[in-house]
Write a protein that holds these residues in place. Structure first.
Motif, PDB file in Angstrom:
ATOM      1  N   GLY A 192     -77.636 -51.884  37.294  1.00 28.90           N
ATOM      2  CA  GLY A 192     -76.569 -52.877  37.146  1.00 28.90           C
ATOM      3  C   GLY A 192     -75.830 -52.687  35.842  1.00 28.90           C
ATOM      4  O   GLY A 192     -74.765 -52.070  35.798  1.00 28.90           O
ATOM      5  N   MET A 205     -65.596 -54.510  34.409  1.00 28.75           N
ATOM      6  CA  MET A 205     -65.954 -54.983  35.740  1.00 28.75           C
ATOM      7  C   MET A 205     -65.336 -56.380  35.903  1.00 28.75           C
ATOM      8  O   MET A 205     -65.128 -57.098  34.921  1.00 28.75           O
ATOM      9  CB  MET A 205     -67.471 -55.079  35.891  1.00 28.75           C
ATOM     10  N   THR A 241     -84.514 -52.122  37.322  1.00 33.40           N
ATOM     11  CA  THR A 241     -83.531 -51.927  38.395  1.00 33.40           C
ATOM     12  C   THR A 241     -82.250 -52.684  38.054  1.00 33.40           C
ATOM     13  O   THR A 241     -81.137 -52.157  38.160  1.00 33.40           O
ATOM     14  CB  THR A 241     -84.093 -52.413  39.749  1.00 33.40           C
ATOM     15  N   THR A 286     -69.915 -50.819  44.132  1.00 30.69           N
ATOM     16  CA  THR A 286     -69.031 -51.879  43.646  1.00 30.69           C
ATOM     17  C   THR A 286     -67.610 -51.319  43.755  1.00 30.69           C
ATOM     18  O   THR A 286     -67.427 -50.131  44.070  1.00 30.69           O
ATOM     19  CB  THR A 286     -69.299 -52.226  42.167  1.00 30.69           C
ATOM     20  N   ALA A 292     -75.007 -55.995  41.131  1.00 28.81           N
ATOM     21  CA  ALA A 292     -75.007 -54.541  41.367  1.00 28.81           C
ATOM     22  C   ALA A 292     -76.387 -53.933  41.158  1.00 28.81           C
ATOM     23  O   ALA A 292     -76.687 -52.870  41.700  1.00 28.81           O
ATOM     24  CB  ALA A 292     -73.991 -53.861  40.444  1.00 28.81           C
ATOM     25  N   GLY A 293     -77.225 -54.602  40.347  1.00 25.24           N
ATOM     26  CA  GLY A 293     -78.570 -54.092  40.094  1.00 25.24           C
ATOM     27  C   GLY A 293     -79.573 -54.722  41.048  1.00 25.24           C
ATOM     28  O   GLY A 293     -79.937 -54.138  42.068  1.00 25.24           O
ATOM     29  N   SER A 294     -79.977 -55.953  40.765  1.00 25.67           N
ATOM     30  CA  SER A 294     -81.045 -56.601  41.539  1.00 25.67           C
ATOM     31  C   SER A 294     -80.741 -56.697  43.027  1.00 25.67           C
ATOM     32  O   SER A 294     -81.478 -56.164  43.857  1.00 25.67           O
ATOM     33  CB  SER A 294     -81.261 -58.032  41.042  1.00 25.67           C
ATOM     34  N   ASP A 316     -71.212 -59.753  32.447  1.00 27.37           N
ATOM     35  CA  ASP A 316     -72.361 -58.868  32.204  1.00 27.37           C
ATOM     36  C   ASP A 316     -73.554 -59.303  33.063  1.00 27.37           C
ATOM     37  O   ASP A 316     -74.255 -58.465  33.649  1.00 27.37           O
ATOM     38  CB  ASP A 316     -72.770 -58.888  30.725  1.00 27.37           C
ATOM     39  N   THR A 351     -72.821 -58.606  36.870  1.00 23.31           N
ATOM     40  CA  THR A 351     -72.837 -57.158  37.133  1.00 23.31           C
ATOM     41  C   THR A 351     -74.285 -56.689  37.249  1.00 23.31           C
ATOM     42  O   THR A 351     -74.659 -55.942  38.166  1.00 23.31           O
ATOM     43  CB  THR A 351     -72.111 -56.396  36.013  1.00 23.31           C
ATOM     44  N   MET A 352     -75.109 -57.155  36.302  1.00 28.35           N
ATOM     45  CA  MET A 352     -76.519 -56.799  36.278  1.00 28.35           C
ATOM     46  C   MET A 352     -77.231 -57.272  37.546  1.00 28.35           C
ATOM     47  O   MET A 352     -77.943 -56.506  38.199  1.00 28.35           O
ATOM     48  CB  MET A 352     -77.106 -57.460  35.020  1.00 28.35           C
TER      49      MET A 352
END
Lengths: 261, 261
Positions: free
Chosen positions: B78, A157, B73, A99, A77-79, A70, A73-74
């Motif tokens: 994410g 994921m 974000t 991704t 894929a996010g930051s 988790d 992924t955050m």
């Protein structure tokens, strides 16, 4: 055939905003189709600490438990991914963050438990990469930016090494395009003398690799990178280049770094 | 013209795994082209608290400062986006997670400072949505999943209301396809009596809206949602439906919820 360059950058560049921006400028300057794969960086560890998610190891191997997948992924894929995408957009490069789950680009198997349960770690299903949609993206002048994540097709994921993702993308796209794979890392290339940064080997073939490995000259961290490189060459990738992100244009020009042939 | 359904789901569904999965199953069951837009949810606030990033307000309006845009974000693009994408993939729906920065899909202006500096909040540049690439995605059987984020073209991500993103997507795609827009929220539709959940208004036009608004029957939270809906209709969207995510298939069938015409 059309040309494609697949570039992998690691955490050392991602963690340094100045280096990252300089690299992105040289990445944008390459003509033609290109894919960027990024690794993790310290930010995942830092945010993990604040959230009380500590890095876990079994027999010295890092484990991706539920809280860790988790977290990464955050962060990946996010930051990190969106920071790179927004920066590339600011340089007029039409980046799209992805991704392995998006567009089912890279299905993977959760690594089977043998001696160690690695947790949510994905081994790429090499034959199932969605090259058709990737080619469509490239032909629409998009520059895919991959976070080091795959998925199991069952809703989870999975954490996957960025070097491996770059290699798998390069190999699978080699059936459709002329592919070069560039690994950027913290050294100027593969060194013949690990204590001397100037001792870059300009060209390396598999025979030379086995010789240097046998003599213990190639260091432990470099071995999987080179194995990835030779695996890519064996599957039709035209050239693999290993070197420093700061030399990116020279790596492409062939005047710096190590070329694997 | 080809059909397209744009669906927006909010935090109340995202925060409830059982509700979310039930919704995603009914989303997957729709034939034809579809786009999903998701909101935020409590997870951003929870993670923000742990990281020491507190929600900031000026004159009662939420502010997106630098730490908050990094937080949302990370969480929206994410955590939430990839959770939905991986879940849709598990249901054999070829989802692709996106923000407004990816493929330059939704450029925005950082909201100008007048009385309040909202910080990193984006007002969509309506005329500049990349409908061409969205159409390419849809024609390749991809289901775009949007996080409520745009970008300023200068390297910054921007926070943008998910209702607005759904409306902007629906309006801009209406030039290319027959578009329906579905807003899922926590009520069964627009109520003629806010204290009675059974008092759903089945069909609403602008005249009725102004009448009910004038009488104070339509609540404050509902007003921008309906204004969004009428703005979409005014720009060529065929139908807007407002109702509960649990009734999703009935909203599409027209047997539940409020239809805006």
């Amino acid at each position: 055939m059309q040309q494609l360059i697949v570039v992998k950058i690691g955490g050392n560049i991602i963690d340094d905003e100045k280096q990252l921006n300089a690299f992105l400028e040289s990445f944008v300057a390459i003509d033609g189709h290109k894919i960027l794969v990024h690794g993790g960086g310290k930010i995942a560890t830092e945010i993990g600490k604040k959230l009380g998610i500590e890095a876990k190891y079994v027999n010295g191997r890092r484990i991706t438990d539920a809280a860790t997948i988790d977290l990464v992924t955050m962060v990946y894929a996010g930051s990190i991914n969106k920071k790179i995408v927004a920066s590339l957009q600011a340089l007029n490069c039409n980046a799209i963050g992805l991704t392995g789950a998006d567009a089912n680009l890279m299905p993977a198997n959760k690594r089977p438990v043998k001696d160690i349960d690695y947790g949510f770690v994905g081994d790429v299903k090499s034959g199932q990469i969605n090259t058709k949609i990737l080619k469509t993206f490239l032909e629409n002048d998009l520059a895919p930016v991959f976070a080091p994540l795959t998925h199991d097709g069952g809703g989870s994921m999975l954490n996957t090494n960025a070097d491996t993702i770059a290699q798998e993308l390069a190999k699978s796209m080699a059936a459709l395009m002329d592919v070069q794979l560039v690994y950027c890392f913290e050294k100027k290339g593969v060194l013949s003398d690990p204590s001397n940064d100037g001792s870059v080997i300009n060209e390396m073939n598999e025979q030379l690799f086995f010789g240097l490995k046998g003599k213990g000259i190639i260091s432990e961290g470099m071995i999987p990178k080179l194995e990835n490189a030779f695996a890519a060459i064996g599957k039709g990738v035209k050239k693999v280049i290993i070197g420093h992100a700061a030399d990116f244009d020279k790596l492409i020009a062939g005047t710096e770094g190590t070329s694997i042939i």
